[in-house]
Write an enzyme that holds these catalytic residues in place. Structure first.
Site, PDB file in Angstrom:
ATOM      1  N   HIS A   2      -6.396   8.591  -0.248  1.00  0.00           N
ATOM      2  CA  HIS A   2      -6.378   7.467  -1.176  1.00  0.00           C
ATOM      3  C   HIS A   2      -7.424   7.681  -2.262  1.00  0.00           C
ATOM      4  CE1 HIS A   2      -3.616   5.252   1.354  1.00  0.00           C
ATOM      5  NE2 HIS A   2      -4.391   5.470   2.401  1.00  0.00           N
TER       6      HIS A   2
ATOM      7  N   CYS B 235      -4.226   8.371  -5.882  1.00  0.00           N
ATOM      8  CA  CYS B 235      -4.121   7.455  -6.999  1.00  0.00           C
ATOM      9  C   CYS B 235      -5.331   7.629  -7.924  1.00  0.00           C
ATOM     10  CB  CYS B 235      -4.060   6.014  -6.500  1.00  0.00           C
ATOM     11  SG  CYS B 235      -2.565   5.615  -5.580  1.00  0.00           S
TER      12      CYS B 235
END
Length: 214
Positions: free
Chosen positions: A54, A96
């Site tokens: 992430h 991301c």
């Protein structure tokens, strides 16, 4: 896009809580105080790094919940280069906002990074929903991430002794339609074969990979 292991050759050398920022940096720097193999490369070596987890603006996570900041990652990569750990390094990052992670790479530093997206956009899953079936059962999530599955499938289907980094990145950029793939750093060696970095599917490839580790 979380990962909880590090693979070298065909085995997993770091799992669980050992997959953390400190050990990741030790691997890159060849620091033998790590609990598993680290780079045993030299100033003539070519190194390939793939990182998936992430992310946010200027950060990526590791499985322990710790955060890797862009400035400390860049400092570690530059230190590894200065210490003679590689001639050229290719870094693929899936996260991301991963386009925010390489602000300090230079055009002549021997480090080339490709990210799944830019500094303000999410990266997206792939093989989701009805495509996420394992032994006839849905896992209720996604089996991969779009940028990652694109480069992995491209490597699987290509002659890695002839396909160049530039060709792979061009194909993957076109296929990754949900986020804008970005490139950073030293592009002087992008016309070298991807097999020089990712390895070639020959009987000795695992031995070649493991020879760079101790």
């Amino acid at each position: 896009c979380s990962s909880d292991l590090v693979a070298t050759g065909n085995s997993f050398d770091y799992t669980g809580n050992n997959v953390n920022k400190a050990n990741f940096f030790k691997v890159l720097l060849g620091d033998s105080s790590a609990p598993g193999p680290v780079l045993k490369s030299n100033s003539d070596s070519r190194v390939f790094v793939y990182y998936a987890d992430h992310g946010g603006v200027g950060i990526v996570a590791d499985p322990t919940g710790d955060l890797i900041y862009a400035d400390e990652l860049n400092k570690t990569l530059i230190k590894a280069k200065t210490n003679g750990m590689f001639k050229e390094l290719v870094f693929y990052m899936e996260a991301c906002e991963s386009g925010s992670m390489f602000p300090d790479l230079t055009a002549d530093g021997g480090i080339y990074a490709v990210t799944a997206t830019n500094a303000s956009t999410s990266s997206w899953g792939d093989y989701c929903g009805s495509d996420a079936m394992v032994n006839g059962k849905s896992i209720g999530s996604c089996l991969g991430d779009l940028f990652s599955t694109n480069w992995l499938e491209d490597s699987d289907g290509s002659d890695m002794s002839t396909e160049t980094i530039a060709e792979q990145v061009k194909r993957v950029t076109a296929l990754t339609t949900k986020s804008p793939v970005q490139q950073f750093g030293d592009m002087s060696f992008v016309y070298e074969p991807i097999g020089d970095f990712q390895g070639i599917n020959e009987p000795t490839s695992q031995q070649m990979t493991e020879s760079l580790l101790r």
